[in-house]
Design a protein around this motif. Structure first.
Motif, PDB file in Angstrom:
ATOM      1  N   LYS A  30      57.700   5.436  81.586  1.00 20.10           N
ATOM      2  CA  LYS A  30      58.880   5.535  80.725  1.00 20.10           C
ATOM      3  C   LYS A  30      59.092   6.981  80.274  1.00 20.10           C
ATOM      4  N   PRO A  31      60.332   7.333  79.929  1.00 24.94           N
ATOM      5  CA  PRO A  31      60.584   8.690  79.435  1.00 24.94           C
ATOM      6  C   PRO A  31      59.938   8.906  78.064  1.00 24.94           C
ATOM      7  N   VAL A  32      59.562  10.154  77.800  1.00 26.00           N
ATOM      8  CA  VAL A  32      58.974  10.532  76.517  1.00 26.00           C
ATOM      9  C   VAL A  32      60.083  11.044  75.621  1.00 26.00           C
ATOM     10  N   GLN A  33      60.161  10.515  74.403  1.00 32.79           N
ATOM     11  CA  GLN A  33      61.113  10.994  73.407  1.00 32.79           C
ATOM     12  C   GLN A  33      60.314  11.683  72.305  1.00 32.79           C
ATOM     13  N   LEU A  34      60.642  12.931  72.036  1.00 38.04           N
ATOM     14  CA  LEU A  34      59.938  13.716  71.022  1.00 38.04           C
ATOM     15  C   LEU A  34      60.910  14.231  69.984  1.00 38.04           C
ATOM     16  N   GLU A  35      60.483  14.174  68.734  1.00 38.73           N
ATOM     17  CA  GLU A  35      61.232  14.792  67.648  1.00 38.73           C
ATOM     18  C   GLU A  35      60.248  15.527  66.758  1.00 38.73           C
ATOM     19  N   ALA A  36      60.623  16.695  66.303  1.00 39.90           N
ATOM     20  CA  ALA A  36      59.803  17.474  65.371  1.00 39.90           C
ATOM     21  C   ALA A  36      60.695  18.540  64.764  1.00 39.90           C
ATOM     22  N   ASP A  37      60.275  19.096  63.641  1.00 35.99           N
ATOM     23  CA  ASP A  37      61.021  20.193  63.034  1.00 35.99           C
ATOM     24  C   ASP A  37      60.832  21.487  63.816  1.00 35.99           C
ATOM     25  N   ARG A  38      59.611  21.661  64.402  1.00 34.45           N
ATOM     26  CA  ARG A  38      59.300  22.869  65.166  1.00 34.45           C
ATOM     27  C   ARG A  38      58.411  22.519  66.349  1.00 34.45           C
ATOM     28  N   MET A  39      58.552  23.276  67.447  1.00 34.30           N
ATOM     29  CA  MET A  39      57.652  23.138  68.586  1.00 34.30           C
ATOM     30  C   MET A  39      57.354  24.522  69.134  1.00 34.30           C
ATOM     31  N   SER A  40      56.077  24.787  69.395  1.00 37.62           N
ATOM     32  CA  SER A  40      55.719  26.041  70.059  1.00 37.62           C
ATOM     33  C   SER A  40      54.888  25.708  71.287  1.00 37.62           C
ATOM     34  N   ILE A  41      55.127  26.462  72.373  1.00 36.90           N
ATOM     35  CA  ILE A  41      54.456  26.228  73.642  1.00 36.90           C
ATOM     36  C   ILE A  41      53.844  27.534  74.104  1.00 36.90           C
ATOM     37  N   ASP A  42      52.547  27.503  74.366  1.00 35.35           N
ATOM     38  CA  ASP A  42      51.835  28.657  74.900  1.00 35.35           C
ATOM     39  C   ASP A  42      51.358  28.255  76.297  1.00 35.35           C
ATOM     40  N   ASP A  43      52.178  28.542  77.325  1.00 40.23           N
ATOM     41  CA  ASP A  43      51.847  28.155  78.697  1.00 40.23           C
ATOM     42  C   ASP A  43      50.588  28.840  79.203  1.00 40.23           C
ATOM     43  N   LEU A  44      50.372  30.086  78.813  1.00 43.55           N
ATOM     44  CA  LEU A  44      49.215  30.841  79.274  1.00 43.55           C
ATOM     45  C   LEU A  44      47.907  30.188  78.827  1.00 43.55           C
ATOM     46  N   ASN A  45      47.840  29.811  77.542  1.00 42.23           N
ATOM     47  CA  ASN A  45      46.628  29.201  76.986  1.00 42.23           C
ATOM     48  C   ASN A  45      46.652  27.680  76.996  1.00 42.23           C
ATOM     49  N   LYS A  46      47.727  27.095  77.526  1.00 44.72           N
ATOM     50  CA  LYS A  46      47.866  25.634  77.641  1.00 44.72           C
ATOM     51  C   LYS A  46      47.737  24.945  76.274  1.00 44.72           C
ATOM     52  N   VAL A  47      48.551  25.406  75.321  1.00 49.18           N
ATOM     53  CA  VAL A  47      48.557  24.829  73.975  1.00 49.18           C
ATOM     54  C   VAL A  47      49.994  24.519  73.575  1.00 49.18           C
ATOM     55  N   GLN A  48      50.227  23.288  73.119  1.00 43.36           N
ATOM     56  CA  GLN A  48      51.531  22.896  72.588  1.00 43.36           C
ATOM     57  C   GLN A  48      51.321  22.408  71.157  1.00 43.36           C
ATOM     58  N   VAL A  49      52.178  22.861  70.257  1.00 42.78           N
ATOM     59  CA  VAL A  49      52.079  22.472  68.855  1.00 42.78           C
ATOM     60  C   VAL A  49      53.434  21.946  68.400  1.00 42.78           C
ATOM     61  N   LEU A  50      53.451  20.724  67.887  1.00 42.41           N
ATOM     62  CA  LEU A  50      54.651  20.141  67.298  1.00 42.41           C
ATOM     63  C   LEU A  50      54.367  19.967  65.807  1.00 42.41           C
ATOM     64  N   GLU A  51      55.329  20.375  64.962  1.00 44.08           N
ATOM     65  CA  GLU A  51      55.099  20.320  63.518  1.00 44.08           C
ATOM     66  C   GLU A  51      56.318  19.772  62.795  1.00 44.08           C
ATOM     67  N   GLY A  52      56.049  19.070  61.694  1.00 39.82           N
ATOM     68  CA  GLY A  52      57.108  18.586  60.824  1.00 39.82           C
ATOM     69  C   GLY A  52      57.706  17.270  61.272  1.00 39.82           C
ATOM     70  N   ASN A  53      57.298  16.181  60.649  1.00 37.68           N
ATOM     71  CA  ASN A  53      57.848  14.855  60.922  1.00 37.68           C
ATOM     72  C   ASN A  53      57.876  14.569  62.423  1.00 37.68           C
ATOM     73  N   VAL A  54      56.712  14.685  63.064  1.00 37.00           N
ATOM     74  CA  VAL A  54      56.596  14.503  64.509  1.00 37.00           C
ATOM     75  C   VAL A  54      56.696  13.020  64.864  1.00 37.00           C
ATOM     76  N   ILE A  55      57.549  12.725  65.824  1.00 35.45           N
ATOM     77  CA  ILE A  55      57.706  11.364  66.345  1.00 35.45           C
ATOM     78  C   ILE A  55      57.626  11.446  67.860  1.00 35.45           C
ATOM     79  N   LEU A  56      56.679  10.705  68.449  1.00 34.64           N
ATOM     80  CA  LEU A  56      56.565  10.608  69.894  1.00 34.64           C
ATOM     81  C   LEU A  56      56.716   9.146  70.262  1.00 34.64           C
TER      82      LEU A  56
END
Length: 198
Positions: A30-56
């Protein structure tokens, strides 16, 4: 950016989707639905951060948290940490594969390690599978061996309010007498005694 966003969504899902018990297999398609106030993606270090009322949400899977951090190691295995949320608790819920019931849980912090297939719930932890449930300061679920470990934690392990949790609690429903042991309807909970050091 659209491709990067989809990769982040997939990584978040992979890190969390294998929570306790036999998760609904169809959810993975199924498709992934994401909601958050902020998202940061660091492709080099393979880190994703979602912040603020996160809904997956993906199919029957729902994760609610204030912060979700997903990392990936060199072999492609993900680790995810969900923290905070309503009343300081991260929450998840997902339908069990082939069953008419759900697995749900909450804790101040929920960690998942895809390599070890292990989920850990820290402080004010609660996991319910069907009608069975466990509660304690710390809950660990080993999906490979289908075992739970529930402890009261050490004296240093307290809830966000500063109150210590007193004892481990569990409610385990009796198995039906008509149930064939070769084809169990649910996954039994296996509780181990509390070990010092956790």
């Amino acid at each position: 950016m659209k491709k990067t966003f989809r990769l982040a969504c997939a990584s978040c899902l992979l890190a969390i989707v294998s929570m306790p018990a036999q998760a609904e297999r169809a959810d993975r398609e199924k498709p992934v639905q994401l909601e958050a106030d902020r998202m940061s993606i660091d492709d080099l270090n393979k880190v994703q951060v979602l912040e603020g009322n996160v809904i997956l949400i993906q199919g029957t899977l729902q994760i609610l948290a204030n912060r979700l951090v997903v990392t990936q190691d060199a072999d492609g295995f993900q680790k995810g940490t969900a923290t905070g949320g309503a009343n300081g608790l991260a929450r998840f819920k997902q339908k069990r594969d082939g069953k008419d019931d759900y697995v749900e849980g909450e804790a101040e912090r929920i960690d998942y390690d895809a390599r070890a297939e292990k989920s850990e719930f820290f402080n004010r932890a609660w996991v319910k599978s069907g009608l069975d449930e466990v509660r304690g300061a710390y809950i660990s679920y080993d999906a490979l061996n289908e075992k739970y470990l529930v402890t009261t934690g050490s004296g240093a392990s307290k809830s966000a309010t500063g109150a210590a949790q007193a004892r481990v609690r569990a409610i385990i429903q009796p198995r039906s007498k008509n149930e064939n042991p070769a084809t169990p309807k649910g996954d039994p909970l296996t509780l181990k005694p509390a070990q010092s050091g956790k």
